[in-house]
Design an enzyme around this catalytic site. Structure first.
Site, PDB file in Angstrom:
ATOM      1  CD  GLU A 146      -5.268   2.035  -0.353  1.00 46.09           C
ATOM      2  OE1 GLU A 146      -6.547   1.594   0.173  1.00 46.09           O
ATOM      3  OE2 GLU A 146      -4.348   1.317  -0.500  1.00 46.09           O
TER       4      GLU A 146
ATOM      5  CG  ASP B  80      -9.363  -1.025   0.742  1.00 49.59           C
ATOM      6  OD1 ASP B  80      -8.831  -0.801  -0.578  1.00 49.59           O
ATOM      7  OD2 ASP B  80      -8.289  -0.646   1.719  1.00 49.59           O
TER       8      ASP B  80
ATOM      9  CG  HIS C  28       0.559  -1.284  -0.497  1.00 51.88           C
ATOM     10  ND1 HIS C  28       0.121  -1.672  -1.747  1.00 51.88           N
ATOM     11  CD2 HIS C  28      -0.548  -0.779   0.438  1.00 51.88           C
ATOM     12  CE1 HIS C  28      -1.163  -1.465  -1.664  1.00 51.88           C
ATOM     13  NE2 HIS C  28      -1.584  -1.127  -0.555  1.00 51.88           N
TER      14      HIS C  28
ATOM     15  CG  ASP D 290      -5.068  -0.482  -2.582  1.00 49.56           C
ATOM     16  OD1 ASP D 290      -6.408  -0.429  -2.208  1.00 49.56           O
ATOM     17  OD2 ASP D 290      -4.285  -0.981  -1.693  1.00 49.56           O
TER      18      ASP D 290
ATOM     19  CD  GLU E 267      -3.346   1.155   2.578  1.00 49.59           C
ATOM     20  OE1 GLU E 267      -4.785   0.836   3.073  1.00 49.59           O
ATOM     21  OE2 GLU E 267      -2.732   0.348   1.799  1.00 49.59           O
TER      22      GLU E 267
ATOM     23  CG  HIS F  84       0.455  -5.509   0.151  1.00 48.89           C
ATOM     24  ND1 HIS F  84      -0.573  -6.275   0.344  1.00 48.89           N
ATOM     25  CD2 HIS F  84       0.345  -4.110   0.550  1.00 48.89           C
ATOM     26  CE1 HIS F  84      -1.552  -5.266   0.607  1.00 48.89           C
ATOM     27  NE2 HIS F  84      -1.158  -4.379   0.965  1.00 48.89           N
TER      28      HIS F  84
END
Ligand code: MN
Ligand code: MN
Length: 292
Positions: A277, A80, A153, A91, A185, A161
Site C-alpha cells: 500500500e 500497515d 480509499h 497510509d 492497496e 476512509h
C-alpha cells in the site's frame, strides 16, 4: 488541501518504514514492533493515524496487539501503519516473509508489482476499473487472486476512509479519479479472494457520541474525542492512559453503541494474504507517491 502537511506525513511514513524494516524479524513480539513504530512516528513529528496493524497469514488486516499480547512475529506479516500531520494522512503497508517460504515471497511480489503497475498508469484521468483491472491482471499473472472485497480509499483531513473506493478488481466503473488523496492497496491471496469478519482485533473507533452512565466510561470517551476524534485507536493506548480497568469500560462503550471494535478481516478458508500500500496525491498535472 494542505499539500505541505500531506507531503510531511508521507515523508515521516517513508522514514519510519525504512527504519523499522530491518527490525521486523521472526519471533520479535508484535507489541514491540507496534510500539517501536508508534513511538518513532511521534519522534519524527507525526501522530499515528491509526494503530499499527500487524496481520499474520490469513489475517488480511485490522489486527493490532492487545496491551498484554504475547504473539510473536511469524508467517507472512503485513505491517500497515499511517501517519497524520494536522489530520492529513499517509497510509502505507508492506509485507514480510518470516518463514523463507516460496509461496510467501511470490504472494508478496504479486501485491507489490500490482501496486507498482497501478502507480505507472495512475493519473487524474484514470478510471477506477483501469486501476482495478491492472491490479487484478498482475496478481492473476502470478497464479493468485486479488482480495475482491478489500479496497483502497480516498482520504480527507481526519478522515481515513472518505467515501471513494479504489478497487482491486475490474469493477466496471468508468468513473475517473478526481484531484485528491488516495490509498491504493492490493491484497493477493492463494485463496479465492474473499475475506470475512473474524474475531475482534483490538482496534476501536468512535461511532456515536452520546451519554454514558459510568464515570470512567465518560472520562475515557472525553479522552477519545480529544485525542483521536473519529480516527481509529488501540485498546492498549487507552490502557496506557487509564490502566487495565479501562478494558471493561471500553467494552461497555462498545455494547452501548458508542464505540465500534473492528473485526479482523480474515481469509475465508485460512489461506495466506499479502498486501502492499501507498498513498498518492493526485493533482491535475501529476501524481505524487507520498509514502514511497
Ligand atoms: Mn493501510
Ligand atoms: Mn488503507
Amino acid at each position: 488541501m494542505e499539500k505541505s502537511k500531506i507531503i510531511k506525513a508521507g515523508k515521516i511514513t517513508s522514514d519510519v518504514k525504512a527504519w523499522i524494516k530491518p527490525k521486523v524479524k521472526k519471533n520479535v513480539p508484535l507489541i514491540e514492533i507496534a510500539e517501536l513504530i508508534e513511538k518513532k512516528i511521534f519522534d519524527l513529528g507525526g501522530t499515528p493515524a491509526f494503530p499499527v496493524n500487524l496481520s499474520i497469514n490469513e489475517y488480511a488486516a485490522h489486527y493490532t496487539p492487545s496491551h498484554d499480547d504475547e504473539t510473536l512475529a511469524h508467517g507472512l506479516l503485513k505491517v500497515d501503519f499511517g501517519v497524520e500531520v494536522d489530520g492529513w494522512i499517509a497510509d502505507n503497508s508492506f509485507s514480510v516473509d518470516l518463514e523463507d517460504l516460496k509461496i510467501n515471497k511470490e504472494l508478496i511480489k504479486a501485491s507489490e508489482e500490482a501496486l507498482k503497475n497501478a502507480e505507472k498508469i495512475l493519473s487524474v484521468n484514470s478510471t477506477f476499473r483501469e486501476i482495478g483491472s491492472i491490479i487484478e491482471e498482475t496478481i492473476h499473472k502470478y497464479g493468485f487472486n486479488p482480495v475482491a472485497n478489500l479496497s483502497g480509499h480516498s482520504m480527507e483531513q481526519y478522515d481515513l476512509h472518505a467515501g471513494i473506493t479504489v478497487p482491486n478488481i475490474d469493477n466496471n466503473s468508468e468513473n475517473n479519479f478526481e484531484e485528491g488523496l488516495y490509498a491504493i492497496e492490493p491484497f493477493a491471496t492463494n485463496g479465492r479472494g474473499i475475506v470475512h469478519d473474524g474475531k475482534k482485533g483490538n482496534i476501536f473507533i468512535l461511532k456515536k457520541d452520546k451519554n454514558t452512565r459510568l464515570p470512567l466510561g465518560r472520562e475515557i470517551l472525553e479522552f477519545i474525542k480529544d485525542n483521536y476524534g473519529y480516527l481509529p485507536f488501540a485498546s492498549r493506548w487507552i490502557i496506557k492512559e487509564f490502566g487495565a480497568r479501562a478494558l471493561l469500560a471500553l467494552h461497555q462503550l462498545e455494547n452501548e453503541g458508542i464505540l465500534h471494535q473492528y473485526p479482523i478481516l480474515t481469509e475465508e478458508k485460512g489461506k495466506i494474504v499479502s498486501q502492499a500500500e501507498n498513498t498518492f496525491l493526485i493533482e491535475s498535472d501529476k501524481v505524487t507517491n507520498t509514502s514511497k
